[in-house]
Design a protein around this motif. Structure first.
Motif, PDB file in Angstrom:
ATOM      1  N   ILE A 170       3.908  57.896 123.996  1.00 37.89           N
ATOM      2  CA  ILE A 170       4.953  58.681 123.308  1.00 37.89           C
ATOM      3  C   ILE A 170       6.268  57.918 123.379  1.00 37.89           C
ATOM      4  N   GLY A 171       7.179  58.231 122.451  1.00 38.00           N
ATOM      5  CA  GLY A 171       8.462  57.545 122.403  1.00 38.00           C
ATOM      6  C   GLY A 171       9.425  58.006 123.478  1.00 38.00           C
ATOM      7  N   PHE A 172      10.269  57.089 123.923  1.00 39.57           N
ATOM      8  CA  PHE A 172      11.303  57.427 124.908  1.00 39.57           C
ATOM      9  C   PHE A 172      12.665  57.130 124.331  1.00 39.57           C
ATOM     10  N   GLY A 173      13.650  57.839 124.783  1.00 37.13           N
ATOM     11  CA  GLY A 173      15.012  57.615 124.308  1.00 37.13           C
ATOM     12  C   GLY A 173      15.887  58.795 124.629  1.00 37.13           C
ATOM     13  N   LEU A 174      16.921  58.969 123.850  1.00 37.73           N
ATOM     14  CA  LEU A 174      17.851  60.070 124.096  1.00 37.73           C
ATOM     15  C   LEU A 174      17.226  61.388 123.676  1.00 37.73           C
ATOM     16  N   PRO A 175      17.375  62.429 124.489  1.00 38.02           N
ATOM     17  CA  PRO A 175      16.879  63.737 124.085  1.00 38.02           C
ATOM     18  C   PRO A 175      17.714  64.298 122.939  1.00 38.02           C
ATOM     19  N   ALA A 176      17.051  65.025 122.028  1.00 39.76           N
ATOM     20  CA  ALA A 176      17.746  65.586 120.863  1.00 39.76           C
ATOM     21  C   ALA A 176      18.804  66.579 121.318  1.00 39.76           C
ATOM     22  N   GLY A 177      19.960  66.552 120.651  1.00 38.92           N
ATOM     23  CA  GLY A 177      21.015  67.511 120.985  1.00 38.92           C
ATOM     24  C   GLY A 177      21.805  67.112 122.206  1.00 38.92           C
ATOM     25  N   GLY A 178      21.356  66.054 122.891  1.00 36.67           N
ATOM     26  CA  GLY A 178      22.054  65.631 124.101  1.00 36.67           C
ATOM     27  C   GLY A 178      23.339  64.903 123.761  1.00 36.67           C
ATOM     28  N   ASP A 179      24.137  64.680 124.774  1.00 40.22           N
ATOM     29  CA  ASP A 179      25.406  63.994 124.603  1.00 40.22           C
ATOM     30  C   ASP A 179      25.253  62.632 125.285  1.00 40.22           C
ATOM     31  N   LEU A 180      25.608  61.574 124.578  1.00 40.22           N
ATOM     32  CA  LEU A 180      25.451  60.225 125.114  1.00 40.22           C
ATOM     33  C   LEU A 180      26.093  60.092 126.487  1.00 40.22           C
ATOM     34  N   GLU A 181      27.226  60.772 126.643  1.00 40.68           N
ATOM     35  CA  GLU A 181      28.001  60.719 127.879  1.00 40.68           C
ATOM     36  C   GLU A 181      27.163  61.094 129.103  1.00 40.68           C
ATOM     37  N   TYR A 182      26.205  62.021 128.909  1.00 36.16           N
ATOM     38  CA  TYR A 182      25.451  62.537 130.048  1.00 36.16           C
ATOM     39  C   TYR A 182      24.110  61.842 130.249  1.00 36.16           C
ATOM     40  N   ALA A 183      23.800  60.852 129.419  1.00 34.48           N
ATOM     41  CA  ALA A 183      22.518  60.171 129.555  1.00 34.48           C
ATOM     42  C   ALA A 183      22.538  59.279 130.802  1.00 34.48           C
ATOM     43  N   ASP A 184      21.481  59.343 131.612  1.00 38.97           N
ATOM     44  CA  ASP A 184      21.425  58.456 132.773  1.00 38.97           C
ATOM     45  C   ASP A 184      21.081  57.052 132.305  1.00 38.97           C
ATOM     46  N   GLU A 185      21.256  56.060 133.162  1.00 36.43           N
ATOM     47  CA  GLU A 185      21.125  54.675 132.719  1.00 36.43           C
ATOM     48  C   GLU A 185      19.697  54.296 132.332  1.00 36.43           C
ATOM     49  N   LEU A 186      18.704  54.919 132.966  1.00 32.40           N
ATOM     50  CA  LEU A 186      17.325  54.593 132.628  1.00 32.40           C
ATOM     51  C   LEU A 186      16.982  55.108 131.230  1.00 32.40           C
ATOM     52  N   THR A 187      17.410  56.340 130.948  1.00 32.69           N
ATOM     53  CA  THR A 187      17.189  56.914 129.613  1.00 32.69           C
ATOM     54  C   THR A 187      17.887  56.051 128.560  1.00 32.69           C
ATOM     55  N   MET A 188      19.131  55.667 128.878  1.00 25.22           N
ATOM     56  CA  MET A 188      19.917  54.880 127.929  1.00 25.22           C
ATOM     57  C   MET A 188      19.274  53.515 127.698  1.00 25.22           C
ATOM     58  N   SER A 189      18.790  52.917 128.784  1.00 22.79           N
ATOM     59  CA  SER A 189      18.158  51.604 128.677  1.00 22.79           C
ATOM     60  C   SER A 189      16.881  51.692 127.836  1.00 22.79           C
ATOM     61  N   ARG A 190      16.112  52.775 128.032  1.00 25.77           N
ATOM     62  CA  ARG A 190      14.894  52.963 127.235  1.00 25.77           C
ATOM     63  C   ARG A 190      15.233  53.264 125.786  1.00 25.77           C
ATOM     64  N   ALA A 191      16.343  53.963 125.568  1.00 20.32           N
ATOM     65  CA  ALA A 191      16.774  54.278 124.202  1.00 20.32           C
ATOM     66  C   ALA A 191      17.151  52.996 123.458  1.00 20.32           C
ATOM     67  N   LEU A 192      17.769  52.057 124.171  1.00 17.85           N
ATOM     68  CA  LEU A 192      18.139  50.778 123.566  1.00 17.85           C
ATOM     69  C   LEU A 192      16.891  49.974 123.208  1.00 17.85           C
ATOM     70  N   GLU A 193      15.943  49.931 124.157  1.00 16.50           N
ATOM     71  CA  GLU A 193      14.692  49.233 123.912  1.00 16.50           C
ATOM     72  C   GLU A 193      13.953  49.806 122.708  1.00 16.50           C
ATOM     73  N   ALA A 194      14.058  51.128 122.536  1.00 17.80           N
ATOM     74  CA  ALA A 194      13.311  51.814 121.473  1.00 17.80           C
ATOM     75  C   ALA A 194      14.079  51.867 120.170  1.00 17.80           C
ATOM     76  N   ARG A 195      15.094  51.032 120.022  1.00 21.36           N
ATOM     77  CA  ARG A 195      15.912  51.092 118.803  1.00 21.36           C
ATOM     78  C   ARG A 195      15.091  50.758 117.551  1.00 21.36           C
ATOM     79  N   ARG A 196      15.487  51.395 116.446  1.00 26.11           N
ATOM     80  CA  ARG A 196      14.799  51.188 115.165  1.00 26.11           C
ATOM     81  C   ARG A 196      15.821  50.942 114.068  1.00 26.11           C
ATOM     82  N   GLU A 197      15.409  50.231 113.075  1.00 23.53           N
ATOM     83  CA  GLU A 197      16.277  49.985 111.929  1.00 23.53           C
ATOM     84  C   GLU A 197      16.500  51.299 111.173  1.00 23.53           C
ATOM     85  N   ILE A 198      17.732  51.538 110.756  1.00 23.65           N
ATOM     86  CA  ILE A 198      18.033  52.811 110.114  1.00 23.65           C
ATOM     87  C   ILE A 198      17.547  52.855 108.669  1.00 23.65           C
ATOM     88  N   LEU A 199      17.778  51.783 107.930  1.00 25.58           N
ATOM     89  CA  LEU A 199      17.369  51.763 106.515  1.00 25.58           C
ATOM     90  C   LEU A 199      16.394  50.606 106.254  1.00 25.58           C
TER      91      LEU A 199
END
Lengths: 199, 199
Positions: A170-199
């Protein structure tokens, strides 16, 4: 100040449940003593009946009162897709999305060498046996996003490698509705790794 | 996604308890299903036994398994001092201070005209009857610091006026260890009213 034996026993009984500390246990015990006798009997009956009737589905190890759970019995579910979870309660989290139409497989735990939990302690051999039958085309591993869950996912992926099955995580990253400010570093690091092209 | 009948019944049973919402009830139900049969039987037994054995003390209406509660049975307690509380659980809060040596009286509620709870719905007539006997010299009213608790305290004080009894209310003010910054305005206002000379 000590409580009378029956009250102490009731407080201790509540303390066996997860997330219930001494204060909550005391509050629940006093509440129970203020309830009607029939209401208390209903709770006690519900406990005993659930424990008596509920067992594991013989196919996916979800909880059920029959041989097969309602999901395994449903002919509309896609038997080519299998979602692997640690606990039966995880199924309800996924079902609530209304998005998943495959079947499930409950491991009843995760690999944990420190606690002596290897593949044989889980349902992993049964899972691999099911995969060997060839009906499942894709496995989605939805074990928890922590060391044990990741190790379990990796182990299953490796074991399934010789078989003709796509094993996904399953995918990892920022939880929906969450605020970037409150993301812990592991979640943020996984969110960066899981980045996708927008268009 | 619906749960099987026995699981639903168990979740509903937990939801009857105070402070247990749907998510916690679900978590507790799944936990119970993972427990050993004997452990579940122990919880069910504790519920039924407590409800069966525990009753109200015939003198102070504290919870007890005998005719009189352990506090009323204790000859070292000062029968001239009576602390009035709303609920039996409040006794344990006061007992934990180790400071109070008198007896108690449990009203089992507070006056609430809106909910139709008058003096007759509580144990207030029994309390006044006990006060008329003349053994009690001082009553400390420890009902909750809210509208109902205050009204109850006032009603008891007025009813006891013709009797030779000193009626006191517990002190209000800032909680120990608290930070002034976090005190709400009502607490702060009561703390100002309750000011005392330091030396």
């Amino acid at each position: 100040m000590i409580f009378s034996p029956a009250i102490s026993r009731l407080i201790e009984a509540f303390r066996r449940l997860p997330g219930i500390g001494p204060k909550t246990a005391q509050r629940l015990a006093f509440y129970v003593l203020s309830m009607k006798k029939e209401e208390v009997a209903e709770i006690a009956g519900a406990l005993l009946e659930a424990k008596k009737r509920v067992r594991q589905c013989s196919r996916c190890f979800n909880l059920t009162e029959e041989e097969l759970c309602p999901i395994c019995r449903d002919p509309r579910r896609d038997a080519g897709l299998l979602c692997v979870v640690q606990e039966a309660r995880d199924i309800y989290v996924i079902e609530k999305t209304g998005q998943y139409k495959g079947l499930y497989f409950v491991l009843h735990g995760a690999l944990s060498p420190l606690e002596g939990i290897g593949p044989e302690e889980l349902k992993i051999p049964v899972l691999l046996e099911q995969l060997r039958k060839g009906e499942v085309k894709e496995v989605i591993i939805a074990t928890n996003p922590n060391a044990e869950g990741d190790a379990t996912a990796f182990y299953i992926a490796q074991s399934a490698k010789p078989l003709d099955v796509k094993v996904m995580r399953i995918g990892f990253g920022l939880p929906a509705g969450g605020d970037l400010e409150y993301a812990d570093e592991l979640t943020m690091s996984r969110a960066l790794e899981a980045r996708r092209e927008i268009l």
